[in-house]
Write a protein that holds these residues in place. Sequence first.
Motif, PDB file in Angstrom:
ATOM      1  N   ASP A  14       1.101  -1.363  -0.282  1.00 17.17           N
ATOM      2  CA  ASP A  14      -0.066   0.131  -0.238  1.00 17.17           C
ATOM      3  C   ASP A  14       0.689   1.081  -0.427  1.00 17.17           C
ATOM      4  OD1 ASP A  14      -2.328   2.428   0.719  1.00 17.17           O
ATOM      5  OD2 ASP A  14      -2.966   1.119   2.081  1.00 17.17           O
ATOM      6  N   PRO A  16       0.548   4.361  -1.054  1.00 15.66           N
ATOM      7  CA  PRO A  16      -0.127   5.386  -0.245  1.00 15.66           C
ATOM      8  C   PRO A  16       0.315   5.525   1.056  1.00 15.66           C
ATOM      9  CG  PRO A  16      -1.392   4.897  -1.571  1.00 15.66           C
ATOM     10  CD  PRO A  16      -0.578   3.822  -1.922  1.00 15.66           C
ATOM     11  N   LYS A  19       3.530   5.847   2.564  1.00 20.70           N
ATOM     12  CA  LYS A  19       4.258   7.627   1.475  1.00 20.70           C
ATOM     13  C   LYS A  19       3.571   8.144   3.246  1.00 20.70           C
ATOM     14  CE  LYS A  19       3.199  11.149  -1.266  1.00 20.70           C
ATOM     15  NZ  LYS A  19       2.564  11.637   0.038  1.00 20.70           N
ATOM     16  N   ALA A  20       2.214   7.922   3.784  1.00 25.55           N
ATOM     17  CA  ALA A  20       1.740   8.908   4.660  1.00 25.55           C
ATOM     18  C   ALA A  20       2.623   8.453   6.378  1.00 25.55           C
ATOM     19  CB  ALA A  20       0.390   9.078   5.334  1.00 25.55           C
ATOM     20  N   GLY A  37       2.735   4.805  -9.242  1.00 22.75           N
ATOM     21  CA  GLY A  37       3.437   3.546  -7.935  1.00 22.75           C
ATOM     22  C   GLY A  37       4.807   3.900  -7.323  1.00 22.75           C
ATOM     23  N   TYR A  39       8.027   6.571  -6.049  1.00 22.17           N
ATOM     24  CA  TYR A  39       8.284   7.656  -5.719  1.00 22.17           C
ATOM     25  C   TYR A  39       9.205   8.530  -5.274  1.00 22.17           C
ATOM     26  CZ  TYR A  39       2.933   8.817  -5.173  1.00 22.17           C
ATOM     27  OH  TYR A  39       1.822   8.577  -5.236  1.00 22.17           O
TER      28      TYR A  39
END
Length: 123
Positions: A14, A16, A19-20, A37, A39
């Motif tokens: 996952d 995102p 990342k958070a 997907g 970064y």
Amino acid sequence: MAADLSHFAINADDVPASKAFYEKVFGWTFHAWGPPGFYRVATGPDGIQGALQQRRSLLPEPTRGVEATFAVDDVDATAEAVRAAGGAILMERFTIAGVGHLIFFEDPAGNPVGAMQYDPLAD
């Protein structure tokens, strides 16, 4: 042959959520780059270049843990040295335009490791 740690990648199911998590825990910033997907990670002014990416399977099972890539002068010579020393090539030479030439190999302990010959003129 010198090989400095030059890149790390965090593999995630996952992206995102991961990342958070790292934004909150370490204050890192992320910039979309390349495939969906994926970064680039900004860890700070003196940090090592990093990536957050969709989990992949370099070995038969999904890659777990942090993936490390080492800068080398000659990726082809490194691949030969890996084979001669008893390692296995997991991903043959792959060119990333404007970045360089990359391989992934398996060390004798079963760890996937990257080796990148940086070349900003790579095509």
